[in-house]
Write a protein that holds these residues in place. Structure first.
Motif, mmCIF file in Angstrom:
data_model
loop_
_atom_site.group_PDB
_atom_site.id
_atom_site.type_symbol
_atom_site.label_atom_id
_atom_site.label_comp_id
_atom_site.label_asym_id
_atom_site.label_seq_id
_atom_site.Cartn_x
_atom_site.Cartn_y
_atom_site.Cartn_z
ATOM 1 N N ALA A 20 0.824 -1.203 0.000
ATOM 2 C CA ALA A 20 0.000 0.000 0.000
ATOM 3 C C ALA A 20 0.858 1.252 0.000
ATOM 4 C CB ALA A 20 -0.915 -0.005 1.226
ATOM 5 N N ALA A 21 1.918 1.234 0.789
ATOM 6 C CA ALA A 21 2.759 2.420 0.898
ATOM 7 C C ALA A 21 3.671 2.574 -0.314
ATOM 8 C CB ALA A 21 3.587 2.347 2.171
ATOM 9 N N SER A 22 4.272 1.471 -0.778
ATOM 10 C CA SER A 22 5.218 1.566 -1.875
ATOM 11 C C SER A 22 4.538 1.911 -3.189
ATOM 12 C CB SER A 22 6.004 0.264 -2.021
ATOM 13 O OG SER A 22 5.129 -0.811 -2.310
ATOM 14 N N MET A 28 -3.600 9.495 1.381
ATOM 15 C CA MET A 28 -3.094 8.569 0.368
ATOM 16 C C MET A 28 -2.949 7.160 0.928
ATOM 17 S SD MET A 28 -0.122 10.819 -1.429
ATOM 18 C CE MET A 28 -0.471 12.245 -2.457
ATOM 19 N N VAL A 29 -2.426 7.057 2.151
ATOM 20 C CA VAL A 29 -2.264 5.738 2.757
ATOM 21 C C VAL A 29 -3.621 5.083 2.954
ATOM 22 C CG1 VAL A 29 -1.501 4.507 4.815
ATOM 23 C CG2 VAL A 29 -0.073 6.303 3.846
ATOM 24 N N LYS A 30 -4.593 5.841 3.447
ATOM 25 C CA LYS A 30 -5.944 5.302 3.641
ATOM 26 C C LYS A 30 -6.513 4.802 2.317
ATOM 27 C CE LYS A 30 -6.959 8.507 7.353
ATOM 28 N NZ LYS A 30 -7.756 9.669 7.747
ATOM 29 N N GLN A 31 -6.345 5.609 1.266
ATOM 30 C CA GLN A 31 -6.884 5.223 -0.040
ATOM 31 C C GLN A 31 -6.225 3.944 -0.538
ATOM 32 O OE1 GLN A 31 -6.396 8.178 -3.101
ATOM 33 N NE2 GLN A 31 -7.172 6.852 -4.711
ATOM 34 N N ARG A 32 -4.888 3.852 -0.412
ATOM 35 C CA ARG A 32 -4.170 2.663 -0.885
ATOM 36 C C ARG A 32 -4.603 1.413 -0.114
ATOM 37 N NH1 ARG A 32 -2.500 3.849 -5.881
ATOM 38 N NH2 ARG A 32 -1.170 5.668 -5.892
ATOM 39 N N LEU A 33 -4.761 1.559 1.192
ATOM 40 C CA LEU A 33 -5.188 0.419 1.995
ATOM 41 C C LEU A 33 -6.578 -0.042 1.587
ATOM 42 C CD1 LEU A 33 -3.840 1.567 5.452
ATOM 43 C CD2 LEU A 33 -3.127 -0.479 4.222
ATOM 44 N N GLN A 34 -7.462 0.903 1.339
ATOM 45 C CA GLN A 34 -8.822 0.545 0.942
ATOM 46 C C GLN A 34 -8.845 -0.090 -0.439
ATOM 47 O OE1 GLN A 34 -10.824 4.254 1.569
ATOM 48 N NE2 GLN A 34 -10.882 3.987 3.786
ATOM 49 N N GLU A 35 -7.954 0.351 -1.320
ATOM 50 C CA GLU A 35 -7.867 -0.257 -2.650
ATOM 51 C C GLU A 35 -7.403 -1.709 -2.572
ATOM 52 O OE1 GLU A 35 -5.289 2.301 -4.852
ATOM 53 O OE2 GLU A 35 -6.829 3.823 -5.158
ATOM 54 N N HIS A 36 -6.656 -2.051 -1.520
ATOM 55 C CA HIS A 36 -6.198 -3.423 -1.339
ATOM 56 C C HIS A 36 -7.235 -4.284 -0.639
ATOM 57 C CE1 HIS A 36 -2.344 -1.899 -2.643
ATOM 58 N NE2 HIS A 36 -1.922 -3.144 -2.721
ATOM 59 N N GLU A 37 -8.428 -3.742 -0.443
ATOM 60 C CA GLU A 37 -9.577 -4.491 0.083
ATOM 61 C C GLU A 37 -9.285 -5.146 1.428
ATOM 62 O OE1 GLU A 37 -10.786 -7.205 -2.948
ATOM 63 O OE2 GLU A 37 -11.587 -5.630 -4.206
ATOM 64 N N VAL A 38 -8.639 -4.378 2.305
ATOM 65 C CA VAL A 38 -8.417 -4.902 3.656
ATOM 66 C C VAL A 38 -9.174 -4.076 4.686
ATOM 67 C CG1 VAL A 38 -6.185 -5.896 3.136
ATOM 68 C CG2 VAL A 38 -6.302 -3.533 3.929
ATOM 69 N N CYS A 39 -10.023 -3.156 4.228
ATOM 70 C CA CYS A 39 -10.690 -2.241 5.154
ATOM 71 C C CYS A 39 -12.010 -2.819 5.638
ATOM 72 C CB CYS A 39 -10.913 -0.887 4.493
ATOM 73 S SG CYS A 39 -11.461 0.377 5.638
ATOM 74 N N ARG A 40 -11.978 -3.528 6.764
ATOM 75 C CA ARG A 40 -13.211 -4.030 7.350
ATOM 76 C C ARG A 40 -13.008 -4.254 8.834
ATOM 77 N NH1 ARG A 40 -12.890 -9.644 7.004
ATOM 78 N NH2 ARG A 40 -10.922 -10.169 6.057
ATOM 79 N N LEU A 41 -13.956 -3.771 9.622
ATOM 80 C CA LEU A 41 -13.949 -3.993 11.057
ATOM 81 C C LEU A 41 -15.086 -4.947 11.357
ATOM 82 C CD1 LEU A 41 -13.424 -0.344 12.348
ATOM 83 C CD2 LEU A 41 -11.731 -2.161 12.221
ATOM 84 N N VAL A 84 -7.181 8.416 18.593
ATOM 85 C CA VAL A 84 -6.878 7.484 17.510
ATOM 86 C C VAL A 84 -7.942 7.558 16.417
ATOM 87 C CG1 VAL A 84 -6.514 5.057 16.946
ATOM 88 C CG2 VAL A 84 -5.775 5.941 19.161
ATOM 89 N N GLU A 85 -7.496 7.589 15.177
ATOM 90 C CA GLU A 85 -8.398 7.442 14.026
ATOM 91 C C GLU A 85 -8.116 6.090 13.388
ATOM 92 O OE1 GLU A 85 -9.367 9.313 9.612
ATOM 93 O OE2 GLU A 85 -7.830 10.256 10.873
ATOM 94 N N VAL A 86 -8.963 5.111 13.687
ATOM 95 C CA VAL A 86 -8.775 3.772 13.120
ATOM 96 C C VAL A 86 -9.074 3.829 11.629
ATOM 97 C CG1 VAL A 86 -9.602 1.393 13.126
ATOM 98 C CG2 VAL A 86 -9.272 2.602 15.299
ATOM 99 N N CYS A 87 -8.156 3.255 10.843
ATOM 100 C CA CYS A 87 -8.294 3.299 9.390
ATOM 101 C C CYS A 87 -8.742 1.957 8.822
ATOM 102 C CB CYS A 87 -6.964 3.714 8.773
ATOM 103 S SG CYS A 87 -6.946 3.658 6.976
ATOM 104 N N THR A 88 -8.067 0.885 9.203
ATOM 105 C CA THR A 88 -8.329 -0.394 8.556
ATOM 106 C C THR A 88 -7.739 -1.547 9.356
ATOM 107 O OG1 THR A 88 -8.159 -1.574 6.446
ATOM 108 C CG2 THR A 88 -6.210 -0.399 7.168
ATOM 109 N N GLU A 89 -8.181 -2.736 9.028
ATOM 110 C CA GLU A 89 -7.530 -3.961 9.480
ATOM 111 C C GLU A 89 -6.748 -4.551 8.321
ATOM 112 O OE1 GLU A 89 -10.324 -6.796 10.892
ATOM 113 O OE2 GLU A 89 -11.216 -5.437 12.342
#
Length: 196
Positions: free
Chosen positions: A16-18, A30-43, A123-128
């Motif tokens: 996500a970062a690279s 940008m980091v939040k967007q990349r993480l969400q694009e990798h479909e790992v954003c779910r609590l 804390v602002e939780v972004c993703t798992e």
């Protein structure tokens, strides 16, 4: 040198970062967007939506944005040398799931509050990130969150010997990374180290 395993290290974070590295300094958005694009954003609730492993755990990956140079850093702890298990290891704040924890984020936030004094409202939780099987058969859920740059840790000295920040870029550098295998209980485990 971080010669001990960094608990919860996951290549999804690196990907996500690279992916954004060529575009310049990373921002929190940008980091939040990349993480969400990798479909790992779910609590999700550990007790209902996940198979319950024998040792479910969660760690918090607290990210800080340095507003001077627009670079991200991550908070790490060195576990107390007096602990029976994993003493002296470098790790993210975290621990085992308690029955009162609604989801992995709740576990990670509770443990971070106990270990380093990080309050949930800071804390602002972004993703798992995907579940990580760690030594000792702990099933660990890494929870990525953003923390104010001016956060000052208050250590629980019975659990933590040191708290420090490291640049996120360090985890993306193949030159600073090495790994080796160990065998525990007839299972092979990759141990990652980073020179810092």
């Amino acid at each position: 040198m971080l010669g001990r395993p960094v608990v919860g290290f996951d290549r999804s974070m690196c990907a996500a970062a690279s992916a954004n590295a060529a575009a310049g300094p990373m921002t929190a958005a940008m980091v939040k967007q990349r993480l969400q694009e990798h479909e790992v954003c779910r609590l999700v609730k550990l007790s209902q939506d996940r198979p319950k492993p024998s040792r479910p755990s969660a760690v918090l990956i607290p990210l800080f944005m340095n507003h001077a140079d627009k670079k991200l850093s991550v908070l790490l702890t060195q576990r107390s040398s007096a602990l029976r298990h994993h003493s002296g290891e470098v790790a993210f704040p975290g621990g085992r799931f308690d029955e009162g924890d609604e989801n992995p984020a709740a576990t990670a936030l509770r443990e971070a509050r106990e270990e380093v004094g990080l309050q949930p409202h800071q804390v602002e939780v972004c993703t798992e990130l995907p579940v990580h099987l760690a030594r000792g058969r702990h099933c660990v859920v890494p929870v990525v969150a953003f923390v104010p740059e001016n956060f000052q840790a208050v250590m629980q000295t019975s659990e933590v010997d040191a708290v420090f920040r490291a640049p996120l870029e360090m985890f993306l550098s193949s030159e600073l990374h090495s790994s080796y295998q160990i065998e525990v209980d007839n299972m092979k485990w990759n141990v990652h180290s980073f020179d810092y």
